[in-house]
Design a protein around this motif. Structure first.
Motif, PDB file in Angstrom:
ATOM      1  N   GLU A  72      15.627   0.686  65.824  1.00 45.15           N
ATOM      2  CA  GLU A  72      15.561  -0.343  64.777  1.00 45.15           C
ATOM      3  C   GLU A  72      16.706  -0.173  63.787  1.00 45.15           C
ATOM      4  O   GLU A  72      17.186  -1.151  63.205  1.00 45.15           O
ATOM      5  CB  GLU A  72      14.215  -0.269  64.032  1.00 45.15           C
ATOM      6  N   SER A  73      17.122   1.085  63.580  1.00 46.74           N
ATOM      7  CA  SER A  73      18.234   1.393  62.668  1.00 46.74           C
ATOM      8  C   SER A  73      19.302   2.153  63.435  1.00 46.74           C
ATOM      9  O   SER A  73      18.981   3.118  64.141  1.00 46.74           O
ATOM     10  CB  SER A  73      17.759   2.324  61.559  1.00 46.74           C
ATOM     11  N   ARG A 107      14.029   1.941  51.216  1.00 50.29           N
ATOM     12  CA  ARG A 107      13.635   3.038  52.118  1.00 50.29           C
ATOM     13  C   ARG A 107      14.124   4.345  51.542  1.00 50.29           C
ATOM     14  O   ARG A 107      15.230   4.417  50.982  1.00 50.29           O
ATOM     15  CB  ARG A 107      14.238   2.822  53.513  1.00 50.29           C
ATOM     16  N   LYS A 149       9.113   4.065  64.207  1.00 49.11           N
ATOM     17  CA  LYS A 149      10.376   3.355  64.426  1.00 49.11           C
ATOM     18  C   LYS A 149      11.536   4.369  64.496  1.00 49.11           C
ATOM     19  O   LYS A 149      11.502   5.411  63.836  1.00 49.11           O
ATOM     20  CB  LYS A 149      10.607   2.317  63.323  1.00 49.11           C
ATOM     21  N   CYS A 197      15.469   5.596  64.144  1.00 49.16           N
ATOM     22  CA  CYS A 197      16.777   5.468  63.497  1.00 49.16           C
ATOM     23  C   CYS A 197      17.695   6.416  64.258  1.00 49.16           C
ATOM     24  O   CYS A 197      17.491   7.639  64.223  1.00 49.16           O
ATOM     25  CB  CYS A 197      16.670   5.878  62.030  1.00 49.16           C
ATOM     26  N   ASN A 210      14.745   9.653  61.928  1.00 53.88           N
ATOM     27  CA  ASN A 210      16.189   9.656  62.214  1.00 53.88           C
ATOM     28  C   ASN A 210      16.530  10.860  63.090  1.00 53.88           C
ATOM     29  O   ASN A 210      16.181  12.010  62.783  1.00 53.88           O
ATOM     30  CB  ASN A 210      17.003   9.711  60.913  1.00 53.88           C
ATOM     31  N   CYS A 261      11.436   7.608  55.811  1.00 55.58           N
ATOM     32  CA  CYS A 261      12.169   8.090  56.982  1.00 55.58           C
ATOM     33  C   CYS A 261      12.366   9.588  56.792  1.00 55.58           C
ATOM     34  O   CYS A 261      12.627  10.033  55.663  1.00 55.58           O
ATOM     35  CB  CYS A 261      13.536   7.403  57.080  1.00 55.58           C
ATOM     36  N   ASP A 289       7.292   5.818  58.644  1.00 54.77           N
ATOM     37  CA  ASP A 289       7.814   4.566  59.208  1.00 54.77           C
ATOM     38  C   ASP A 289       8.939   4.811  60.214  1.00 54.77           C
ATOM     39  O   ASP A 289       8.945   4.216  61.280  1.00 54.77           O
ATOM     40  CB  ASP A 289       8.346   3.677  58.070  1.00 54.77           C
ATOM     41  N   TYR A 290       9.919   5.665  59.861  1.00 52.69           N
ATOM     42  CA  TYR A 290      11.121   5.853  60.700  1.00 52.69           C
ATOM     43  C   TYR A 290      11.383   7.345  60.897  1.00 52.69           C
ATOM     44  O   TYR A 290      11.192   8.151  59.975  1.00 52.69           O
ATOM     45  CB  TYR A 290      12.374   5.282  60.024  1.00 52.69           C
TER      46      TYR A 290
END
Ligand code: SAM
Ligand code: DTB
Ligand code: SF4
Length: 334
Positions: A231-232, A109, A200, A202, A165, A142, A162-163
């Motif tokens: 997820e994170s 990632r 997703k 984080c 944060n 991310c 995808d992610y």
């Protein structure tokens, strides 16, 4: 086994995902004898993950410094004298080269951070091609860009991000001691937008801001009681940077840090718990305890955003010593 531990363990299976943690349950988790907590956390970890596998994320600061927010830990705030220059967004080619290097070293990632309170639409337009380009290299993407509007979240989703944060950093009660330029609810609102868009999440925090055990518990309780667990979950150990108001914050006892990782693992059984900033100040033994307690992700690569991270060769040696492998490697240890 203490009676308290038995009660905690009987109350839910090791893979049960809960969103109804009470403050007293979380206090009880933290106050267990260390061996009981570690046994419980490691059992939950094994029930949900291969305990010898660790996910590798590499960070790149795509827009450094000059941030108007006043986060007391952060070297990128314009309010503190920290020797971090305010730079524009990095050019695409430089980002793609860094992503290719991260992939070659074994990362799965690539996380791009920008020192913004909230991006302007024209800022976001500069980030979209970076996400698309990194994704085209076969890496998960991310970004962390600050607070977002619905429209901006939709743009990121359409780019295939995808992610996202976005950390809560600490408990709702302690938050005002660390940041005055935005509220906890501002953070929660962006998190909800990101989640609703199907990106997703984080989201984690920092240990070592001067908070108490109660605050660590309330941060984790806020995360675990969200409608869906992130997820994170990055757990950062404060990097004390000269010039920031927290430059001289009291160090965290390593055992207390491990406890935080273990409680995160118990409360969010299926999430990746990331051993994040602060690893340059951790011994191999402390990191090994964190992996045993349920950490199964790290930031990998010599640089975090503005501060140093362990050398890749050191991490590879540590992984070999512990029989750990990354998501990308063929697994050879039972
Ligand atoms: N500006 C965006 C934001 O605040 O969401 C993105 C970048 S910001 C640097 C990302 C996260 O890095 C922060 O939420 C904080 O948790 C972490 N961080 C920043 N400085 C840190 C430090 N000195 N030690 C540990 N973590 C830190
Ligand atoms: C997170 O939880 N930690 C990373 C990432 N998300 C963006 C950032 C750590 C920053 C440490 C201080 C610095 O290098 O500036
Ligand atoms: Fe800005 Fe993010 Fe640093 Fe806060 S943590 S000062 S929002 S870059």
């Amino acid at each position: 086994m203490t009676t308290q531990t038995a009660q905690i363990r009987q109350s839910h299976a090791a893979d049960e995902i809960r969103h109804d943690w009470s403050a007293s349950e979380v206090r009880a988790l933290f106050s267990q004898p260390f061996n009981d907590l570690l046994f419980q956390a490691h059992s939950v970890h094994r029930a949900n993950f291969n305990p010898n596998q660790v996910q590798l994320s590499t960070l790149l600061n795509i827009k450094s410094g000059g941030c108007p927010e006043d986060c007391a830990y952060c070297p990128q705030s314009v309010r503190f004298d920290t020797n971090v220059a305010a730079d524009p967004v990095l050019p695409l080619q430089q980002v793609l080269e860094a992503a290719a290097k991260a992939k070659a070293a074994g990362a799965t990632r690539f996380c791009m951070g920008a020192a913004w309170r909230s991006p302007k639409d024209r800022d976001l337009d500069q980030v979209i091609p970076l996400i698309e380009g990194v994704r085209a290299q076969g890496l998960e993407t991310c970004v962390t860009l600050g607070m977002l509007t619905d429209n901006q979240v939709a743009k990121l989703r359409d780019a295939g991000l995808d992610y996202y944060n976005h950390n809560l950093d600490t408990s709702p009660e302690f938050y005002g001691n660390i940041i005055s330029t935005r509220t906890y609810d501002d953070r929660l609102n962006t998190l909800e937008r990101v989640r609703d868009a199907g990106i997703k999440v984080c989201c984690g925090g920092i240990v070592g801001l001067g908070e108490g055990t109660q605050d660590r518990g309330e941060l984790l309780r806020t995360l675990a009681n969200l409608p869906t667990h992130p997820e994170s979950v990055p757990i950062n150990l404060l990097v004390r940077v000269e010039g920031t108001p927290l430059a001289d914050a009291a160090p965290v006892h390593p055992i207390d840090f491990v406890r935080t990782i273990a409680v995160a693992r118990v409360m969010m059984p299926a999430s990746h718990v990331r051993l994040s900033a602060g690893r340059t100040n951790m011994t191999d033994e402390l990191q090994a305890l964190c992996f045993f307690a349920g950490a199964n992700s790290i930031f990998y690569g010599e640089q975090l955003l503005t501060t140093a991270n362990p050398d890749v060769s050191n991490d590879q040696q540590l992984f070999a010593r512990l029989g750990l492998s990354s998501d990308r490697q063929v697994h050879t240890h039972a």
